[in-house]
Design an enzyme around this catalytic site. Structure first.
Site, PDB file in Angstrom:
ATOM      1  N   ASP A  22      -4.278 -12.929   4.013  1.00 58.01           N
ATOM      2  CA  ASP A  22      -5.561 -12.395   4.478  1.00 58.01           C
ATOM      3  C   ASP A  22      -6.705 -12.781   3.553  1.00 58.01           C
ATOM      4  O   ASP A  22      -7.850 -12.385   3.775  1.00 58.01           O
ATOM      5  CB  ASP A  22      -5.508 -10.881   4.675  1.00 58.01           C
ATOM      6  CG  ASP A  22      -4.919 -10.140   3.496  1.00 58.01           C
ATOM      7  OD1 ASP A  22      -4.496 -10.786   2.517  1.00 58.01           O
ATOM      8  OD2 ASP A  22      -4.860  -8.894   3.546  1.00 58.01           O
ATOM      9  N   HIS A  57       0.816  -1.222   0.000  1.00 57.69           N
ATOM     10  CA  HIS A  57       0.000   0.000   0.000  1.00 57.69           C
ATOM     11  C   HIS A  57       0.848   1.271   0.000  1.00 57.69           C
ATOM     12  O   HIS A  57       0.317   2.359  -0.211  1.00 57.69           O
ATOM     13  CB  HIS A  57      -0.931   0.036   1.216  1.00 57.69           C
ATOM     14  CG  HIS A  57      -1.984  -1.023   1.209  1.00 57.69           C
ATOM     15  ND1 HIS A  57      -2.902  -1.157   0.194  1.00 57.69           N
ATOM     16  CD2 HIS A  57      -2.268  -2.008   2.106  1.00 57.69           C
ATOM     17  CE1 HIS A  57      -3.701  -2.179   0.452  1.00 57.69           C
ATOM     18  NE2 HIS A  57      -3.336  -2.710   1.604  1.00 57.69           N
ATOM     19  N   ASP A  80      -2.797 -10.514  -2.402  1.00 58.82           N
ATOM     20  CA  ASP A  80      -3.287 -10.113  -1.084  1.00 58.82           C
ATOM     21  C   ASP A  80      -4.786  -9.810  -1.214  1.00 58.82           C
ATOM     22  O   ASP A  80      -5.271  -9.503  -2.300  1.00 58.82           O
ATOM     23  CB  ASP A  80      -2.514  -8.873  -0.643  1.00 58.82           C
ATOM     24  CG  ASP A  80      -2.832  -8.413   0.766  1.00 58.82           C
ATOM     25  OD1 ASP A  80      -2.073  -8.758   1.679  1.00 58.82           O
ATOM     26  OD2 ASP A  80      -3.835  -7.684   0.943  1.00 58.82           O
ATOM     27  N   HIS A  91      -6.314  -7.226  -0.261  1.00 58.60           N
ATOM     28  CA  HIS A  91      -6.502  -5.817  -0.611  1.00 58.60           C
ATOM     29  C   HIS A  91      -5.624  -5.443  -1.803  1.00 58.60           C
ATOM     30  O   HIS A  91      -4.506  -5.939  -1.951  1.00 58.60           O
ATOM     31  CB  HIS A  91      -6.144  -4.924   0.577  1.00 58.60           C
ATOM     32  CG  HIS A  91      -6.903  -5.250   1.825  1.00 58.60           C
ATOM     33  ND1 HIS A  91      -6.413  -6.098   2.788  1.00 58.60           N
ATOM     34  CD2 HIS A  91      -8.128  -4.851   2.246  1.00 58.60           C
ATOM     35  CE1 HIS A  91      -7.304  -6.216   3.771  1.00 58.60           C
ATOM     36  NE2 HIS A  91      -8.351  -5.459   3.459  1.00 58.60           N
TER      37      HIS A  91
END
Length: 334
Positions: free
Chosen positions: A279, A154, A190, A192
Site C-alpha cells: 500500500d 494492527h 507497510d 500504516h
C-alpha cells in the site's frame, strides 16, 4: 523462494466497513489473493502447527472471542457483519460481558474490522503460513514468503483492528524465539504503522521492531508510531519509528529504510521478519506515498544485501489490479 498459502485465507469476505461516518465497501477484499497468486507462481500449503504458536502471542480468551462472535451476533438477531460501536478507552479491565456488542468492543480498536464467520479460519491459516515460512528459513533457506491475508500488524495481543485479527509477524517472530533464535528483528514497511506488533514487543529486549510508515499525525492508526516511541523497560531502545510525509517516493523511502536497516544491523538479529505492505504504491486507494512498481525490487534488494535469514509476511496493499506486480517485484529483490 518457497511461498506458503492456504485456500481458506480467501474465504473471509467482509462487505462493509464503517469509515468516515458511513458504511463503505470494504477495501480488504479476497480478490487481493488472486492477483498475487497469478503473479508469484506456485505456492505450498502450510502444515498445521496448531494453536500453541498462536497462543504464544494471543491469549486463548481472545482467540475464542474471534471464533464465537459471529454465532453470538446471529443469536442476537443481528443482520450483516459484527461491527463494534462502544470501546473501553479508560480503565480497560477484565469483565464478564454478556452482550455481543460489549464483547466486540472490548477486543477491537476501530469500526473497519468486522468479524465475519470466516475471519478466524482465514487468520488462523495466515498465521500458519507465517510459521511455515519462518521454519523454512530456520531450516537453512535464505528467505521465504507467507502470503498472509487478512493482514496482521494492527492486531494487538487481545484486540483486532485495521483489517487485522491475528498478528502473523508477531507469531512468526515469537516462533523463532521459541525455536532458540536469541534476537529477532521485525522490519515493517507497510504504509500504516504496525501498532499491534509494536505493542506486543514494546517492553522486550529480544525483539527489535523498526517501522517506516505514514506520519500518524495525518494517517491511521494516529495514536501510535510517533518518532518518540522507543520502547520501555527491557525494551527501551528496541523500537524505532520513522514517520514519513505523504508524497514520499521510492528514493526517499529507501533512504529512510537505510536508517532502519542500520539500527537492525546494530541489534544483530539471527532472523529478520519483514512485514511487507504494497500500500506504499503510488496508486493505492487508501494511501498517499509515491513508491513506483520498479522501486519494490530495489527496496527488497537493500534488505537482502544484509544476508539475514528473512521471513516475509504479506500485510496491506489495496490497489488490487497492481498488487501482483508489486508483490512479485518485491520478492524478486531476494
Amino acid at each position: 523462494m518457497r511461498i506458503f498459502y492456504h485456500p481458506d485465507q480467501a474465504t473471509h469476505a467482509p462487505v462493509h466497513e464503517f469509515h468516515n461516518g458511513a458504511l463503505a465497501p470494504h477495501a480488504e477484499v479476497a480478490g487481493r489473493i488472486a492477483h498475487i497468486l497469478a503473479a508469484v507462481g506456485p505456492t505450498e500449503r502450510p502444515t498445521d502447527a496448531g494453536m500453541a504458536p498462536i497462543h504464544a502471542v494471543h491469549p486463548p480468551g481472545y482467540c475464542a472471542m474471534l471464533q464465537q462472535v459471529p454465532q453470538l451476533w446471529r443469536e442476537a438477531g443481528r443482520p450483516g457483519e459484527a461491527i463494534p460501536y462502544a470501546f473501553p478507552v479508560a480503565r480497560r479491565r477484565p469483565l464478564k460481558l454478556m452482550r455481543v456488542d460489549a464483547l466486540l468492543g472490548a477486543h477491537a480498536m476501530d469500526t473497519v474490522t468486522p468479524i465475519t464467520a470466516e475471519a478466524w479460519t482465514a487468520s488462523y491459516w495466515s498465521s500458519q503460513a507465517a510459521i511455515a515460512a519462518t521454519r523454512t528459513v530456520l531450516a537453512g533457506e535464505g528467505s521465504a514468503f507467507a502470503l498472509c491475508r487478512p493482514p496482521g500488524h494492527h492486531a494487538g495481543a487481545d484486540y483486532c483492528g485495521g483489517y487485522c485479527y491475528l498478528n502473523h509477524a508477531a507469531v512468526a517472530a515469537q516462533a523463532a524465539r521459541d525455536a532458540g533464535v536469541a534476537r529477532v528483528a521485525i522490519l515493517d514497511i507497510d504504509y500504516h504503522h504496525g501498532n499491534g506488533t509494536q505493542e506486543i514487543f514494546w517492553d522486550r529486549g529480544d525483539v527489535f521492531y523498526a517501522s517506516l510508515h505514514a506520519d500518524p499525525a495525518t494517517d491511521f492508526p494516529f495514536y501510535w508510531g510517533h518518532a518518540d516511541e522507543t520502547g520501555e523497560g527491557a525494551g527501551q531502545g528496541t523500537t524505532f519509528n520513522r514517520p514519513l510525509p505523504r508524497g514520499t517516493d521510492g528514493d526517499d523511502f529507501r533512504r529512510a529504510q537505510g536508517e532502519a536497516l542500520a539500527r537492525i544491523a546494530r541489534f544483530d538479529p539471527g532472523l529478520l521478519v519483514v512485514s511487507f505492505g504494497a500500500d506504499t504504491w503510488e496508486g493505492d486507494p487508501i494511501s498517499a506515498f509515491r513508491v513506483a512498481t520498479p522501486d519494490y525490487r530495489r527496496i527488497a534488494a537493500d534488505i537482502a544485501a544484509f544476508g539475514w535469514p528473512t521471513a516475509i509476511i504479506m500485510e496491506g496493499g489495496y490497489a488490487v489490479d497492481a498488487l501482483g506486480d508489486n508483490v512479485a517485484g518485491f520478492l524478486s529483490g531476494f
